[in-house]
Scaffold this motif. Structure first.
Motif, mmCIF file in Angstrom:
data_model
loop_
_atom_site.group_PDB
_atom_site.id
_atom_site.type_symbol
_atom_site.label_atom_id
_atom_site.label_comp_id
_atom_site.label_asym_id
_atom_site.label_seq_id
_atom_site.Cartn_x
_atom_site.Cartn_y
_atom_site.Cartn_z
ATOM 1 N N ARG A 31 -1.143 -10.431 -0.658
ATOM 2 C CA ARG A 31 -0.187 -9.342 -0.467
ATOM 3 C C ARG A 31 1.193 -9.734 -1.001
ATOM 4 O O ARG A 31 1.863 -8.936 -1.666
ATOM 5 N N GLY A 65 2.923 -7.915 -4.091
ATOM 6 C CA GLY A 65 4.245 -7.323 -3.883
ATOM 7 C C GLY A 65 5.240 -7.769 -4.943
ATOM 8 O O GLY A 65 6.014 -6.954 -5.475
ATOM 9 N N ALA A 111 -3.817 -2.211 -1.697
ATOM 10 C CA ALA A 111 -4.299 -1.431 -0.559
ATOM 11 C C ALA A 111 -5.226 -2.267 0.323
ATOM 12 O O ALA A 111 -5.171 -2.178 1.553
ATOM 13 N N GLN A 163 -3.667 -4.485 3.199
ATOM 14 C CA GLN A 163 -2.860 -3.859 4.242
ATOM 15 C C GLN A 163 -3.572 -3.838 5.588
ATOM 16 O O GLN A 163 -4.781 -3.629 5.660
ATOM 17 N N ASP A 184 -2.116 -1.844 8.116
ATOM 18 C CA ASP A 184 -1.815 -0.516 8.625
ATOM 19 C C ASP A 184 -2.521 0.537 7.770
ATOM 20 O O ASP A 184 -2.335 0.567 6.539
ATOM 21 N N ASP A 243 -2.008 3.723 7.334
ATOM 22 C CA ASP A 243 -1.101 4.603 6.588
ATOM 23 C C ASP A 243 -0.578 3.914 5.333
ATOM 24 O O ASP A 243 -0.460 4.551 4.277
ATOM 25 N N THR A 244 -0.274 2.637 5.445
ATOM 26 C CA THR A 244 0.210 1.881 4.293
ATOM 27 C C THR A 244 -0.905 1.701 3.273
ATOM 28 O O THR A 244 -0.689 1.809 2.063
ATOM 29 N N GLU A 245 -2.117 1.448 3.759
ATOM 30 C CA GLU A 245 -3.273 1.339 2.861
ATOM 31 C C GLU A 245 -3.468 2.645 2.092
ATOM 32 O O GLU A 245 -3.671 2.639 0.868
ATOM 33 N N ALA A 270 -1.191 4.864 1.376
ATOM 34 C CA ALA A 270 -0.096 5.012 0.403
ATOM 35 C C ALA A 270 -0.398 4.239 -0.883
ATOM 36 O O ALA A 270 -0.169 4.739 -1.985
ATOM 37 N N TRP A 271 -0.932 3.015 -0.743
ATOM 38 C CA TRP A 271 -1.262 2.218 -1.929
ATOM 39 C C TRP A 271 -2.424 2.832 -2.698
ATOM 40 O O TRP A 271 -2.427 2.859 -3.927
ATOM 41 N N ARG A 313 -1.138 5.635 -4.688
ATOM 42 C CA ARG A 313 -0.446 5.127 -5.877
ATOM 43 C C ARG A 313 -1.447 4.765 -6.973
ATOM 44 O O ARG A 313 -1.209 5.019 -8.152
ATOM 45 N N ASP A 352 -9.947 5.508 3.763
ATOM 46 C CA ASP A 352 -8.629 5.542 4.415
ATOM 47 C C ASP A 352 -8.548 6.712 5.390
ATOM 48 O O ASP A 352 -8.078 6.563 6.521
#
Length: 146
Positions: free
Chosen positions: A20, A24, A47, A50, A52, A54-56, A58-59, A62, A98
């Motif tokens: 990660r 990043g 992804a 992650q 979380d 929600d964060t997964e 989001a990735w 993307r 997800d």
């Protein structure tokens, strides 16, 4: 792509935190306007690091967004090029997973349907069979009300 591959090896080796961190740093270096193939690949693997949901998500969003910016010509310039259309089954499968984690079954089913439809372009090989099997497993989970 080499550095993304190195970080992916860390991820698959179980060092999610270091993967990660490296992903990043690469994302910061690449930027929001960087090569869509690199952004798609990087976001796809980021992804998976992650904790979380929600964060997964989001990735994974993307990754899909970057894939939609790609052209077949750009994908073909990569050494281990796969057809652009072969990215979509996995991208939609990840989004479906997800949404299952986020207890949004309608969104999960919508992406699972897209993954199933897109999977018809996959070869009858390890990757294609693995993606189709994962789609089947997630379909079973959704069918059982999980």
């Amino acid at each position: 792509m080499t550095r993304i591959g190195q970080a992916t090896m860390l991820l698959h080796g179980g060092d999610r935190e270091e993967a990660r961190n490296r992903f990043g740093a690469l994302w910061e270096e690449l930027g929001a306007d960087g090569d869509p193939l690199h952004r798609c690949t990087l976001a796809h693997y980021m992804a998976d690091t992650q904790d979380d949901p929600d964060t997964e998500l989001a990735w994974d969003l993307r990754a899909l967004s970057a894939a939609q910016e790609l052209s077949e010509e750009r994908v073909a310039r990569h050494d281990s090029a796969v057809a652009l259309r072969s990215l979509y089954p996995s991208l939609h499968l990840n989004l479906a997973a997800d949404y299952v984690k986020l207890r949004r079954p309608d969104a999960a089913r919508a992406h699972l349907d897209r993954a199933r439809a897109a999977s018809e372009v996959l070869y009858d090989d390890g990757y294609g069979n693995g993606v189709r099997a994962a789609i089947g497993r997630l379909e079973s989970r959704l069918g059982s009300g999980e």
